[in-house]
Write a protein that holds these residues in place. Structure first.
Motif, PDB file in Angstrom:
ATOM      1  N   ASP A  50      17.735  81.950  32.548  1.00  0.00           N
ATOM      2  CA  ASP A  50      18.219  81.769  31.182  1.00  0.00           C
ATOM      3  C   ASP A  50      17.736  80.406  30.687  1.00  0.00           C
ATOM      4  OD1 ASP A  50      19.635  81.228  28.860  1.00  0.00           O
ATOM      5  OD2 ASP A  50      21.546  81.966  29.635  1.00  0.00           O
ATOM      6  N   PRO A  51      16.907  80.380  29.633  1.00  0.00           N
ATOM      7  CA  PRO A  51      16.349  79.102  29.154  1.00  0.00           C
ATOM      8  C   PRO A  51      17.394  78.091  28.699  1.00  0.00           C
ATOM      9  CG  PRO A  51      15.180  80.974  28.202  1.00  0.00           C
ATOM     10  CD  PRO A  51      16.404  81.518  28.872  1.00  0.00           C
ATOM     11  N   SER A  52      18.596  78.544  28.411  1.00  0.00           N
ATOM     12  CA  SER A  52      19.631  77.620  27.927  1.00  0.00           C
ATOM     13  C   SER A  52      20.312  76.852  29.057  1.00  0.00           C
ATOM     14  CB  SER A  52      20.693  78.383  27.128  1.00  0.00           C
ATOM     15  OG  SER A  52      21.514  79.172  27.972  1.00  0.00           O
ATOM     16  N   ARG A 114      13.365  87.404  33.832  1.00  0.00           N
ATOM     17  CA  ARG A 114      14.455  87.350  32.860  1.00  0.00           C
ATOM     18  C   ARG A 114      14.366  88.537  31.908  1.00  0.00           C
ATOM     19  NH1 ARG A 114      19.463  85.624  30.850  1.00  0.00           N
ATOM     20  NH2 ARG A 114      19.316  85.126  28.637  1.00  0.00           N
ATOM     21  N   SER A 115      13.155  88.839  31.447  1.00  0.00           N
ATOM     22  CA  SER A 115      12.952  89.953  30.524  1.00  0.00           C
ATOM     23  C   SER A 115      13.288  91.296  31.174  1.00  0.00           C
ATOM     24  CB  SER A 115      11.497  89.962  30.031  1.00  0.00           C
ATOM     25  OG  SER A 115      11.260  91.034  29.166  1.00  0.00           O
ATOM     26  N   MET A 116      12.952  91.430  32.457  1.00  0.00           N
ATOM     27  CA  MET A 116      13.183  92.686  33.164  1.00  0.00           C
ATOM     28  C   MET A 116      14.647  92.913  33.506  1.00  0.00           C
ATOM     29  SD  MET A 116       9.994  92.615  35.863  1.00  0.00           S
ATOM     30  CE  MET A 116      10.814  93.860  36.868  1.00  0.00           C
ATOM     31  N   THR A 117      15.352  91.854  33.868  1.00  0.00           N
ATOM     32  CA  THR A 117      16.705  92.005  34.405  1.00  0.00           C
ATOM     33  C   THR A 117      17.816  91.488  33.505  1.00  0.00           C
ATOM     34  OG1 THR A 117      16.661  89.853  35.530  1.00  0.00           O
ATOM     35  CG2 THR A 117      15.753  91.749  36.728  1.00  0.00           C
ATOM     36  N   GLY A 118      17.496  90.535  32.639  1.00  0.00           N
ATOM     37  CA  GLY A 118      18.528  89.887  31.847  1.00  0.00           C
ATOM     38  C   GLY A 118      19.374  88.924  32.659  1.00  0.00           C
ATOM     39  N   ALA A 119      18.969  88.654  33.903  1.00  0.00           N
ATOM     40  CA  ALA A 119      19.744  87.790  34.793  1.00  0.00           C
ATOM     41  C   ALA A 119      19.707  86.346  34.323  1.00  0.00           C
ATOM     42  CB  ALA A 119      19.212  87.887  36.221  1.00  0.00           C
ATOM     43  N   ALA A 120      20.764  85.615  34.657  1.00  0.00           N
ATOM     44  CA  ALA A 120      20.848  84.198  34.302  1.00  0.00           C
ATOM     45  C   ALA A 120      20.114  83.322  35.303  1.00  0.00           C
ATOM     46  CB  ALA A 120      22.311  83.763  34.226  1.00  0.00           C
ATOM     47  N   ALA A 121      20.032  83.783  36.557  1.00  0.00           N
ATOM     48  CA  ALA A 121      19.426  82.968  37.605  1.00  0.00           C
ATOM     49  C   ALA A 121      18.877  83.864  38.703  1.00  0.00           C
ATOM     50  CB  ALA A 121      20.449  81.992  38.182  1.00  0.00           C
ATOM     51  N   VAL A 122      18.115  83.256  39.602  1.00  0.00           N
ATOM     52  CA  VAL A 122      17.483  84.014  40.683  1.00  0.00           C
ATOM     53  C   VAL A 122      17.639  83.250  41.996  1.00  0.00           C
ATOM     54  CG1 VAL A 122      15.241  82.948  40.135  1.00  0.00           C
ATOM     55  CG2 VAL A 122      15.309  85.048  41.508  1.00  0.00           C
ATOM     56  N   ASP A 123      17.881  83.991  43.080  1.00  0.00           N
ATOM     57  CA  ASP A 123      17.891  83.373  44.406  1.00  0.00           C
ATOM     58  C   ASP A 123      17.440  84.396  45.433  1.00  0.00           C
ATOM     59  OD1 ASP A 123      20.193  84.620  45.951  1.00  0.00           O
ATOM     60  OD2 ASP A 123      21.322  83.878  44.242  1.00  0.00           O
ATOM     61  N   MET A 124      17.333  83.962  46.692  1.00  0.00           N
ATOM     62  CA  MET A 124      16.788  84.810  47.739  1.00  0.00           C
ATOM     63  C   MET A 124      17.847  85.265  48.743  1.00  0.00           C
ATOM     64  SD  MET A 124      13.269  82.666  48.408  1.00  0.00           S
ATOM     65  CE  MET A 124      12.744  83.721  49.766  1.00  0.00           C
TER      66      MET A 124
END
Length: 226
Positions: A50-52, A114-124
């Motif tokens: 999320d860019p914000s 972000r475009s594919m999932t709408g998720a705010a963040a990503v982790d492994m």
């Protein structure tokens, strides 16, 4: 990493640190007795989608997405707890987490995810922790602090200098800087963001205590003893 595991550690917690190695995390989880704890929580840093969101901002997961699979997260933090958090100017938001098997470093790749999932963040780690919790039949939650924001690319050297135990290989970092001095500026910016994220994570440590729904997992994973 090791710093995140230390923050999460404490009475009643089983802390597992995978050093950003999905396969290692799965193997470590396989050694646990699922009857010995009552919940699983993914607790650590994450990449911003999320860019914000800025470094140090906190994402309380509503769900974790991995490919076509979605895991709903337990609601471990109520609005009163969020409002009382002593995080100064850091935001606490609810949102989705994208789980991946490899580091998402480039800004364009973050934007695409972000475009594919709408998720705010990503982790492994969160998707692995969520899958384990679902199989064990225990509640799952995730709290992740933004370390590298969506607008910042993660330097290649920052990805490759992590040892299997989660420590940073300083010699490798120094050799990389000598070979390419221009990486120093990016590494410094990454370090500032990461330290800001750790400060926020420490402030979130209290969320792990006294919760009916176990709710922490370290950059890796934490399970709460029964």
């Amino acid at each position: 990493m090791v710093q995140e595991a230390r923050i999460a550690a404490g009475p009643g917690m089983i802390v597992i640190c995978s050093s950003s190695d999905p396969q290692q995390l799965r193997e470590l989880l396989a050694t646990l007795d699922p009857t010995s704890f009552r919940g699983v929580i993914s607790f650590g840093v994450a990449g911003g989608l999320d860019p914000s969101l800025k470094s140090g901002d906190v994402v309380v997961a509503t769900e974790v997405m991995s490919g076509d699979t979605r895991f709903l997260a337990a609601s471990a933090l109520n609005e009163e707890m969020i409002a009382s958090a002593a995080l100064k100017r850091r935001r606490i938001v609810r949102g989705g987490l994208a789980g991946v098997e490899q580091v998402i470093a480039a800004k364009a790749c973050k934007a695409a995810l972000r475009s594919m999932t709408g998720a705010a963040a990503v982790d492994m780690e969160s998707h692995i922790a969520a899958a384990y919790a679902a199989k064990a039949g225990v509640p799952f939650a995730a709290l992740r602090v933004i370390s590298d924001p969506a607008h910042r690319a993660l330097p290649e050297l920052a990805k490759s200098a992590v040892k299997p135990n989660g420590d940073i290989d300083l010699r490798k970092v120094l050799r990389g800087i000598v070979r390419n001095p221009r990486t120093l500026r990016a590494l410094v910016s990454t370090g500032i963001d990461f330290n800001r994220a750790l400060r926020s994570l420490r402030s979130c440590r209290g969320f792990l205590l006294g919760s009916d729904v176990l709710m922490p997992v370290d950059d890796v994973l934490v399970a709460k003893a029964a």
